[in-house]
Design a protein around this motif. Structure first.
Motif, PDB file in Angstrom:
ATOM      1  N   GLU A   1      45.127  78.274  70.628  1.00 30.46           N
ATOM      2  CA  GLU A   1      43.887  78.651  71.285  1.00 30.46           C
ATOM      3  C   GLU A   1      44.110  79.919  72.088  1.00 30.46           C
ATOM      4  O   GLU A   1      45.238  80.239  72.481  1.00 30.46           O
TER       5      GLU A   1
ATOM      6  N   PRO B   1      40.071  76.057  69.574  1.00 24.57           N
ATOM      7  CA  PRO B   1      41.403  75.855  69.005  1.00 24.57           C
ATOM      8  C   PRO B   1      41.364  75.508  67.517  1.00 24.57           C
ATOM      9  O   PRO B   1      40.432  74.855  67.051  1.00 24.57           O
TER      10      PRO B   1
ATOM     11  N   LEU C   1      40.055  82.582  66.578  1.00 30.05           N
ATOM     12  CA  LEU C   1      40.268  81.540  67.592  1.00 30.05           C
ATOM     13  C   LEU C   1      39.247  81.599  68.721  1.00 30.05           C
ATOM     14  O   LEU C   1      39.278  80.778  69.634  1.00 30.05           O
TER      15      LEU C   1
END
Length: 112
Positions: free
Chosen positions: A76, A22, A18
């Protein structure tokens, strides 16, 4: 690669996927598989519970969206997650150096 080998490293691996931005849950799984040349093809039953745990811990945040008529959760990194990833990388480097020294018979820390 067997799942037992990942114990203690799964969180760092998921956080690293990540790092660039995102991704929805399945894309995280696929990114990890692609980054490892297919050697880490984790089941969704491993990835999704780990993502939920990371979210509860405040290391990632999730949000719902609708794409093509289907709901999906996008994750995210949080600032806390970025710090945790940096720590995971440091711990991995030390662990890898220790194991390499033990398996290779060289001193630790390795001297060049």
């Amino acid at each position: 690669m067997r799942a037992e080998a990942l114990k203690g490293h799964l969180d760092g691996l998921l956080l690293a996927t990540l790092e660039d931005g995102p991704q929805h849950g399945y894309a995280v799984k696929e990114a990890l598989r692609d980054a490892t040349g297919g050697r880490l093809d984790l089941p969704t039953g491993t990835v999704y519970p780990a993502l939920h745990r990371l979210e509860r811990a405040g290391l990632i945040k999730g949000s719902w969206s609708v794409v093509g008529g289907r709901r999906r959760r996008t994750y995210e990194l949080t600032e806390q997650g970025r710090r945790s990833l940096a720590g995971a990388r440091d711990r991995w480097q030390e662990f890898a150096a220790v194991i390499s020294a033990a398996l290779g018979g060289g001193p630790w820390p390795a001297t060049n």
